[in-house]
Design an enzyme around this catalytic site. Structure first.
Site, PDB file in Angstrom:
ATOM      1  N   HIS A 197      -2.098  30.678 -15.108  1.00  0.00           N
ATOM      2  CA  HIS A 197      -2.221  29.621 -16.116  1.00  0.00           C
ATOM      3  C   HIS A 197      -2.759  28.362 -15.451  1.00  0.00           C
ATOM      4  O   HIS A 197      -2.570  28.149 -14.252  1.00  0.00           O
ATOM      5  CB  HIS A 197      -0.858  29.333 -16.760  1.00  0.00           C
ATOM      6  CG  HIS A 197      -0.934  28.447 -17.952  1.00  0.00           C
ATOM      7  ND1 HIS A 197      -0.830  27.071 -17.861  1.00  0.00           N
ATOM      8  CD2 HIS A 197      -1.110  28.732 -19.262  1.00  0.00           C
ATOM      9  CE1 HIS A 197      -0.948  26.555 -19.071  1.00  0.00           C
ATOM     10  NE2 HIS A 197      -1.111  27.536 -19.938  1.00  0.00           N
ATOM     11  N   ASP A 242       0.566  34.684 -23.384  1.00  0.00           N
ATOM     12  CA  ASP A 242      -0.328  35.706 -23.941  1.00  0.00           C
ATOM     13  C   ASP A 242       0.008  37.104 -23.438  1.00  0.00           C
ATOM     14  O   ASP A 242      -0.359  38.099 -24.065  1.00  0.00           O
ATOM     15  CB  ASP A 242      -1.781  35.378 -23.592  1.00  0.00           C
ATOM     16  CG  ASP A 242      -2.255  34.098 -24.250  1.00  0.00           C
ATOM     17  OD1 ASP A 242      -2.028  33.947 -25.461  1.00  0.00           O
ATOM     18  OD2 ASP A 242      -2.839  33.245 -23.566  1.00  0.00           O
TER      19      ASP A 242
END
Length: 447
Positions: free
Chosen positions: A323, A383
């Site tokens: 991320h 996700d």
């Protein structure tokens, strides 16, 4: 066709820039610093994403992630409505828009207002969604948002009261538009039945969305999982691409509908809103090529193949791992994983869930061994599990990203209100340095 090929070739060549020039002029590519942290471009009271600390020398120190909505930690917010055995998206939306947690009366009034706003304007469903066919639900959603401008007599009114009215209207209508757009697309291009279910005023946003998609064929746990997903995706600071887009466009003093349509265009991009579908496709590939899902060595070896660009799509990416901000953990992934395991048990997909959990555990170590000691610390992001949850909920892949929009509209509206009413009121205008050589104009007869 030959002309277009040559024209495109010339266009691409004219855009090429020597990468050394980015270093020479200290360009913050992607508005990122050299240590991958974001360039500070503004201040906000809305959301705060904490993924690392910095020491006295400015070096990044990995840390467990935290996410705050108006100063309230996301974990506390979720624990609160979960312990009360109620849904939390409406509460999160109220908090983001007002800056305060609602009491029972305020939440009830806010939820009732959303229920009244869910119905679309007369003839809107037929003329804007069903008659104007479209293959992409995200594009149909953006088109519908722009269409709502024509139904709003106060579309250009930028008072705080009207901005809130517009915000609540969009938050309420997004699930309805997405559901209708999906069935319209399915009817037009997949020769399937056209199903239109009207939203029910007594249902929460998550329940209404499942009802419009599936009728009454959903369980309490399914509704709880979708509600949690909406809360987790509702806001992520002003620096994420779509929220920043909202602020950039709003800084030009345009209308709410134009700003939100622009945000939808940003979210549609594969590098922003489409990551969970990439995770699903990768996991399908892993399940086909790893014989023993419980063998850590076999799973780790295949992950290493993916990183070496010798397996799956050749990009060298383990989707859902890593991320821009989070390092040791993504709080959204932790919260979603907890409930996802319950859903996996209900759906008899626990073996598959355990494979996800194993990859989440193994991938950071495999990544570190592959990249070396100077590599960035990575973790599973939200996700990684959201696509699996949507699969378990039997939600069509065509609306994975639109669900993201159904949630994030709350954050977008909060950022728009802040930008329009309380920011420096300057148009956001960063600089680009032109590096193309100066050329003299050549008259047509001499070319």
């Amino acid at each position: 066709m030959a002309f277009l090929n040559e024209f495109a070739k010339a266009s691409v060549q004219s855009c090429e820039i020597d990468k050394e020039l980015y270093l020479k002029y200290n360009v913050k590519r992607g508005l990122r610093n050299a240590d991958f942290s974001g360039v500070l471009v503004g201040l906000t009271n809305i959301g705060d994403v904490v993924g690392y600390n910095k020491d006295d020398k400015g070096n990044i120190i990995p840390a467990h992630g935290e996410l705050y909505y108006r100063g309230v930690e996301l974990k506390d917010l979720c624990r609160g409505f979960q312990e009360d055995k109620r849904h939390g998206f409406e509460e999160a939306a109220y908090l983001l828009l007002s800056g305060k947690l609602p009491d029972k009366s305020q939440l009830r009034t806010f939820s009732n207002q959303l229920a009244r706003e869910r119905e679309l304007p007369d003839f809107f469903s037929k003329n804007m969604i069903l008659s104007l066919r479209g293959r992409c639900v995200m594009n149909m959603l953006a088109r519908s948002v722009l269409g709502l401008y024509t139904a709003d007599d106060e579309a250009e009114n930028y008072s705080p009261e009207n901005l809130l009215k517009q915000s609540m209207s969009l938050i309420a209508k997004f699930p309805v538009i997405v559901a209708y757009a999906y069935f319209g697309m399915r009817h037009s291009y997949q020769q399937k039945s056209l199903i239109i279910r009207h939203p029910q005023p007594e249902l929460s946003a998550a329940e209404n969305f499942l009802y419009m998609l599936k009728g009454k064929k959903y369980t309490k746990l399914e509704a709880d999982l979708l509600d949690l997903s909406l809360v987790l995706h509702a806001e992520h600071g002003g620096g994420n691409n779509s929220s920043f887009t909202t602020r950039v466009v709003s800084s030009a003093q345009t209308d709410t509908y134009s700003a939100i349509a622009a945000a939808l265009g940003s979210l549609k991009g594969g590098l922003h809103g489409g990551a969970n579908l990439k995770v699903i496709n990768m996991m399908d590939n892993i399940k086909q090529n790893v014989k023993n899902w419980e063998d850590e060595k076999e799973v780790a070896a295949y992950l290493e193949k993916i990183l070496n660009k010798k397996a799956y799509d050749g990009t060298g990416k383990i989707y859902g791992i890593g991320h821009a901000i989070y390092t040791l953990s993504d709080p959204r992934a932790i919260l979603l994983k907890e409930k996802a395991e319950e859903l996996a048990i209900e759906k008899n997909r626990l073996k598959e869930f355990n494979l996800y959990a194993m990859i989440e555990r193994l991938a950071p170590e495999v990544f570190y061994n592959f990249k070396g000691s100077g590599s960035k610390t990575v973790c599973a992001n939200v996700d990684f599990y959201s696509g699996f949850v949507y699969q378990c909920l039997e939600i069509p892949e065509e609306i994975y990203t639109p669900i993201f929009a159904v949630a994030r509209i709350a954050g977008w509206c909060a950022h728009r209100i802040e930008e329009v009413t309380c920011s420096s009121r300057r148009i956001i205008r960063p600089a680009y340095k032109a590096v193309y050589p100066r050329l003299k104009y050549t008259y047509m007869k001499d070319r």
